[in-house]
Design a protein around this motif. Structure first.
Motif, PDB file in Angstrom:
ATOM      1  N   ARG A 256     -14.374   3.325   4.201  1.00  0.00           N
ATOM      2  CA  ARG A 256     -13.392   4.309   3.726  1.00  0.00           C
ATOM      3  C   ARG A 256     -13.998   5.713   3.804  1.00  0.00           C
ATOM      4  NH1 ARG A 256      -9.191   4.704  -0.219  1.00  0.00           N
ATOM      5  NH2 ARG A 256      -8.664   2.535   0.275  1.00  0.00           N
TER       6      ARG A 256
ATOM      7  N   PRO B  39     -15.201  -6.473   1.524  1.00  0.00           N
ATOM      8  CA  PRO B  39     -13.954  -6.501   0.748  1.00  0.00           C
ATOM      9  C   PRO B  39     -13.965  -7.627  -0.289  1.00  0.00           C
ATOM     10  CG  PRO B  39     -13.504  -6.348   3.103  1.00  0.00           C
ATOM     11  CD  PRO B  39     -14.970  -6.653   2.957  1.00  0.00           C
TER      12      PRO B  39
ATOM     13  N   ASP C 266      -6.635  -8.558   2.593  1.00  0.00           N
ATOM     14  CA  ASP C 266      -5.373  -7.952   2.200  1.00  0.00           C
ATOM     15  C   ASP C 266      -4.208  -8.600   2.934  1.00  0.00           C
ATOM     16  OD1 ASP C 266      -6.225  -7.016   4.601  1.00  0.00           O
ATOM     17  OD2 ASP C 266      -5.703  -4.921   4.239  1.00  0.00           O
TER      18      ASP C 266
ATOM     19  N   ASN D 118       0.824  -1.202   0.000  1.00  0.00           N
ATOM     20  CA  ASN D 118       0.000   0.000   0.000  1.00  0.00           C
ATOM     21  C   ASN D 118       0.863   1.260   0.000  1.00  0.00           C
ATOM     22  OD1 ASN D 118      -1.934   2.022   0.540  1.00  0.00           O
ATOM     23  ND2 ASN D 118      -3.155   0.635   1.791  1.00  0.00           N
TER      24      ASN D 118
ATOM     25  N   LEU E  16     -10.654   1.044  -5.765  1.00  0.00           N
ATOM     26  CA  LEU E  16     -11.445   0.720  -4.586  1.00  0.00           C
ATOM     27  C   LEU E  16     -12.843   0.276  -5.019  1.00  0.00           C
ATOM     28  CD1 LEU E  16     -11.902   0.762  -1.501  1.00  0.00           C
ATOM     29  CD2 LEU E  16     -12.579   3.155  -1.747  1.00  0.00           C
ATOM     30  N   SER E  17     -13.195  -0.949  -4.670  1.00  0.00           N
ATOM     31  CA  SER E  17     -14.519  -1.458  -5.039  1.00  0.00           C
ATOM     32  C   SER E  17     -14.945  -2.503  -4.032  1.00  0.00           C
ATOM     33  CB  SER E  17     -14.512  -2.056  -6.450  1.00  0.00           C
ATOM     34  OG  SER E  17     -13.605  -3.145  -6.529  1.00  0.00           O
TER      35      SER E  17
ATOM     36  N   SER F 175      -7.131  -1.964  -2.587  1.00  0.00           N
ATOM     37  CA  SER F 175      -7.387  -1.020  -3.676  1.00  0.00           C
ATOM     38  C   SER F 175      -6.186  -0.645  -4.538  1.00  0.00           C
ATOM     39  CB  SER F 175      -7.983   0.268  -3.099  1.00  0.00           C
ATOM     40  OG  SER F 175      -7.113   0.823  -2.130  1.00  0.00           O
TER      41      SER F 175
ATOM     42  N   VAL G 178     -12.278   4.598  -7.951  1.00  0.00           N
ATOM     43  CA  VAL G 178     -13.208   4.445  -6.824  1.00  0.00           C
ATOM     44  C   VAL G 178     -14.583   4.142  -7.396  1.00  0.00           C
ATOM     45  CG1 VAL G 178     -14.237   5.509  -4.790  1.00  0.00           C
ATOM     46  CG2 VAL G 178     -11.901   6.122  -5.447  1.00  0.00           C
TER      47      VAL G 178
ATOM     48  N   SER H  29      -9.586  -0.679   4.982  1.00  0.00           N
ATOM     49  CA  SER H  29      -9.984   0.408   4.089  1.00  0.00           C
ATOM     50  C   SER H  29     -10.158  -0.120   2.675  1.00  0.00           C
ATOM     51  CB  SER H  29      -8.938   1.527   4.122  1.00  0.00           C
ATOM     52  OG  SER H  29      -7.654   1.022   3.832  1.00  0.00           O
ATOM     53  N   ALA H  30     -10.175  -1.441   2.539  1.00  0.00           N
ATOM     54  CA  ALA H  30     -10.404  -2.180   1.294  1.00  0.00           C
ATOM     55  C   ALA H  30      -9.122  -2.330   0.497  1.00  0.00           C
ATOM     56  CB  ALA H  30     -11.488  -1.549   0.431  1.00  0.00           C
TER      57      ALA H  30
END
Length: 404
Positions: free
Chosen positions: A355, A386, A390, A83, A220-221, A216, A302, A213-214
C-alpha cells in the motif's frame, strides 16, 4: 529554505529553483511553506471516433504484444463490492481516481486510450500496419480529479501515479517480448516507447500476479504471524527495476531506499539499507514503531507498527533541483513512482500486499529513519502478508492464454 525566504515569498518567486523547492516542501504537511501555483497539464478532451484496441493486433510483429501490453498495464483487474474505492488496475491510484490518461501515438497521429472499454478514440482509421515499427504511449495527468482538500499534494500524487503507470507499461512490454523504455515527456508528463524485441525479458507472472492493497474495511493491518525470511529476500531481489524504467540508473540514482523490518523469521527487527544483493542492517530496533508517529491515523485505521516492511523512498530534493533545475522535482516523483511500482509487482508475486502512502509528516519520518541532512522522505510503501483473501470480482478475460 531560510526563515527570511519563508517570511518574504517574493524572494522565493524571483528564483525558479527556490519556487520549485517551495512547491516540493509545500507537498508535505510537516514542511509548510508558501507553495507555488505551478500547474500540470490536464488530460485532453476525448474525440468522437473510436477503434477497438484489438485492431492493433493487425500490425506485423509488434501488434499482438502491443495489445497485450496495453491491456495488462491499463485495464481494470478487479472490482471489490465492499471497498469504498473498488476499481483496481495494475497500478495504484489515490482514491481510485485514476489521475493519469494514456494516449497512443502511431505514425504521427494520436488516439486516447479508453482502458475500461478497450477502445482507441481519435482518427477513424489506424495507419497502414506495414508502416508501423514502434508505438509511443503519452501520459498526461489531471490532479483536479482529487478533492480540493488535497491542495497542492494532488500534483505530487498525480506525478507519482504517472511513474507507477509508466513502470507498469514497461514491465508488461518487456514480459511480452517488446523493447520498452520510459522517459520524461516533452510537452507531456512522461511517455513509454514500445518497439519490436526478440524475447521476453521480464517475468509475466509478476505482471499478472494478483495484487492486493490489503483487506481494510476495519483497518489496514498485516497478518501478525512471522514472515519467512525467504519472502523478504525475494521481495528485495524482484524489486530491482528493469532497464528502460525511470527507476533504473541514471534516473533512479537520485533515490535512496530504506526498509523498516519487523516480524521476519531469522531477520532482526531494524532499519535496513539496500546494498548489493541483500539488506544491510543500519540500526536494530522497532523502527516501525517510530514511523507510526508520522501518521495522524491510529492503529485501528492503519497499523503501521505492525507491518512486516515499511519501505521508504527518499531523495535530496534540494540537491536534485539545484543540479537539474525545476524539472528535477517532478522527475524525482516520476522515478519514485516507478520504483514503487516494481516493489508492488514483487510484493504481489510474493503473496504480499503493498500500500503506497504519501500523506505523512515528513520530518517525523525522516527523524525515524535517521535521514541525512537535506534528505527528504518522498514515498512510503506499507507491506505485509494479508490477513485474509478479499472478496472481489475478477475483471480479466477468462479466455486470456498464458503468456508467453
Amino acid at each position: 529554505m531560510s526563515p527570511a525566504e519563508r517570511a518574504d515569498p517574493a524572494r522565493t518567486e524571483a528564483d525558479p529553483t527556490r519556487t520549485e523547492l517551495a512547491t516540493a516542501y509545500g507537498h508535505g504537511p510537516g514542511k509548510s511553506v508558501r507553495a507555488s501555483h505551478r500547474t500540470v497539464r490536464p488530460a485532453r478532451n476525448r474525440p468522437a471516433h473510436s477503434v477497438e484496441l484489438s485492431r492493433l493486433a493487425d500490425i506485423p510483429l509488434l501488434g499482438p504484444a502491443l495489445v497485450r501490453t496495453l491491456t495488462a498495464g491499463l485495464a481494470p483487474r478487479r472490482w471489490e463490492p465492499w471497498n469504498m474505492y473498488n476499481d483496481h488496475r495494475a497500478y495504484p491510484s489515490a482514491r481510485s481516481a485514476y489521475l493519469v490518461d494514456a494516449t497512443l501515438r502511431l505514425g504521427g497521429r494520436r488516439w486516447a486510450i479508453d482502458p475500461v472499454r478497450l477502445l482507441l478514440e481519435g482518427p477513424a482509421r489506424l495507419p497502414d500496419p506495414s508502416t508501423v515499427t514502434s508505438a509511443d504511449i503519452e501520459l498526461t495527468v489531471d490532479p483536479g480529479r482529487l478533492p480540493d482538500g488535497y491542495g497542492t499534494l494532488r500534483e505530487a500524487l498525480a506525478l507519482l501515479e504517472a511513474g507507477h503507470l509508466g513502470a507498469a507499461l514497461v514491465e508488461a512490454g518487456l514480459a511480452t517480448g517488446l523493447a520498452a523504455r520510459a522517459q520524461s515527456g516533452s510537452g507531456v508528463v512522461s511517455e513509454v516507447t514500445l518497439s519490436h524485441g526478440t524475447a521476453a525479458t521480464w517475468p509475466w507472472e509478476r505482471v499478472r500476479a494478483t495484487r492486493s492493497s490489503a483487506l481494510s474495511p476495519r483497518g489496514l493491518s498485516a497478518d501478525p504471524r512471522p514472515l519467512p525470511a525467504g519472502t523478504l529476500h525475494r521481495l528485495i531481489r524482484d524489486s530491482r527495476p528493469p532497464e528502460g524504467s525511470l527507476a533504473a540508473p541514471p534516473a533512479g540514482d537520485r533515490l535512496r531506499h530504506r526498509l523498516a523490518v519487523r516480524g521476519v523469521t531469522g531477520v532482526p527487527d531494524g532499519l535496513y539499507g539496500l546494498d548489493g544483493d541483500g539488506p544491510v542492517l543500519l540500526q536494530p530496533g522497532r523502527i516501525t514503531e517510530r514511523i507510526r508517529s508520522a501518521f495522524g491515523l491510529g492503529p485501528e485505521d492503519v497499523d503501521v507498527a505492525g507491518m512486516n516492511v515499511v519501505w521508504m523512498i527518499t531523495a535530496d530534493i534540494g540537491a536534485v533541483v539545484r543540479g537539474q533545475g525545476p524539472a528535477g522535482y517532478p522527475d524525482t516523483l516520476l522515478s519514485a513512482g516507478a520504483a514503487a511500482q516494481h516493489v508492488c509487482s514483487a510484493a504481489a508475486a510474493a503473496g504480499l500486499f503493498c500500500r503506497p502512502v504519501r500523506s505523512f509528516d515528513e520530518p517525523a519520518v525522516e527523524a525515524a529513519i535517521r535521514a541525512d541532512p537535506g534528505e527528504d522522505a518522498v514515498y512510503m510503501l506499507l507491506i505485509g502478508r494479508p490477513r485474509a483473501l478479499d472478496f472481489c470480482y475478477d475483471l480479466t478475460s477468462p479466455e486470456e492464454p498464458t503468456w508467453p
